[in-house]
Design an enzyme around this catalytic site. Sequence first.
Site, mmCIF file in Angstrom:
data_model
loop_
_atom_site.group_PDB
_atom_site.id
_atom_site.type_symbol
_atom_site.label_atom_id
_atom_site.label_comp_id
_atom_site.label_asym_id
_atom_site.label_seq_id
_atom_site.Cartn_x
_atom_site.Cartn_y
_atom_site.Cartn_z
ATOM 1 N N HIS A 108 0.838 -1.199 0.000
ATOM 2 C CA HIS A 108 0.000 0.000 0.000
ATOM 3 C C HIS A 108 0.876 1.253 0.000
ATOM 4 O O HIS A 108 1.575 1.528 0.979
ATOM 5 C CB HIS A 108 -0.885 -0.040 1.252
ATOM 6 C CG HIS A 108 -1.836 1.087 1.372
ATOM 7 N ND1 HIS A 108 -1.807 1.981 2.425
ATOM 8 C CD2 HIS A 108 -2.863 1.471 0.579
ATOM 9 C CE1 HIS A 108 -2.784 2.860 2.282
ATOM 10 N NE2 HIS A 108 -3.436 2.579 1.170
ATOM 11 N N HIS B 282 -1.529 10.624 -2.617
ATOM 12 C CA HIS B 282 -2.832 10.263 -2.042
ATOM 13 C C HIS B 282 -3.777 11.456 -1.997
ATOM 14 O O HIS B 282 -4.961 11.345 -2.308
ATOM 15 C CB HIS B 282 -2.623 9.695 -0.628
ATOM 16 C CG HIS B 282 -3.895 9.277 0.030
ATOM 17 N ND1 HIS B 282 -4.519 10.043 0.985
ATOM 18 C CD2 HIS B 282 -4.675 8.187 -0.148
ATOM 19 C CE1 HIS B 282 -5.626 9.426 1.373
ATOM 20 N NE2 HIS B 282 -5.742 8.309 0.709
HETATM 21 O O1 G3P Z 1 -6.785 1.660 -2.687
HETATM 22 C C1 G3P Z 1 -7.182 0.967 -1.568
HETATM 23 C C2 G3P Z 1 -7.013 1.900 -0.457
HETATM 24 O O2 G3P Z 1 -5.723 2.392 -0.608
HETATM 25 C C3 G3P Z 1 -8.011 3.010 -0.536
HETATM 26 O O3 G3P Z 1 -7.742 3.901 0.432
HETATM 27 O O4 G3P Z 1 -7.264 6.186 0.984
HETATM 28 O O5 G3P Z 1 -5.471 4.504 1.218
HETATM 29 O O6 G3P Z 1 -6.182 5.239 -1.043
HETATM 30 P P1 G3P Z 1 -6.596 4.999 0.378
HETATM 31 CA CA CA Z 2 -5.214 3.690 -2.606
#
Ligand code: G3P
Ligand code: CA
Length: 301
Positions: free
Chosen positions: A43, A85
């Site tokens: 992530h 992000h």
């Molecule tokens: O993309 C899955 C997850 O990452 C969505 O949440 O806010 O971390 O992009 P975010």
């Molecule tokens: Ca994401």
Amino acid sequence: MKKMKLLIILLFICGCTPQQSQPQSQPIPPTPLPENDFLIIGHRGASAYAAGHTLAAYEMAVLMGADYIEIDLQMTKDGKLVALHESVVTLDNAQQAVADVTFDEIQLLSPGKEFDKNHLSYTLPNSLDLRIVDLSKILTYFGDRVNYYIEMKSPRVYPGIEEELLRQLNEHHLLNRDDPIPKVIIQSFSDKSLQEVFALEPSIPLIKLYKFSKKAHLTKKELKDVTKYAAGVGVNVEAVNHKFIDKMHSENLLVHPYTVNDENMMRSLMSFGVNGIFTDRPDVALRVRNDKNSNEIELYP
Ligand code: G3P
Ligand code: CA
């Protein structure tokens, strides 16, 4: 000539033309993902240990055994796809939309976070700094040695983001390949944007993202719509439950919860049968997956 006349009369009687007798074109099914994998999705890279979305965080995720590196995409005023992000940044002490600033201006920002000293044992190339990067730099740096799990953030704010993303993926020869697992997965909270990608390039597995405030649940209508184009769903981990996972599986949808950093939670989710997780800690997820695999080998020699 007589035969031709006869053919025309027969076609007239049948009420059909040769063109109408062709089979109707079938809707293209969504491209599936391999079912039995428990995918480790780094992530924003290994973002527990290095500033998210930097080349360093991505390289660390790869070294830690992530199957995919996850990239959030925004689009700058000058049309660059930037790995970020937030859709708003602070520049000159003022909040500005990414869509209103250039990539050069964005690069003045620092993602800031330092490496966790515990993980300096992973040797990273010296050239990897902690600057914000654009997608093109990531694709050029990693090429086809990694797999990409790309999120289109706020696509309504960025007209043309779908086309530009596909253009870059094609330019780097990352689509329509024959790899053990797909080189590219695309995810979004926007069904409209995913449908647009599906129409342009149906070979890419797509993940529809959801954020539920209570227990995860999709209505019949939502299920009907999403199964037309998606290979699976990405769901906030707090909302995921056994019943939901089973329901998605019965609809041939894979489930990738986000963001899972707790080792016990990883173990529970694996036992529930989720098909992968987004994690800031790919090293922990790999340990969990390896443990499960070795237990299975012991149980079923
Ligand atoms: O993309 C899955 C997850 O990452 C969505 O949440 O806010 O971390 O992009 P975010
Ligand atoms: Ca994401």
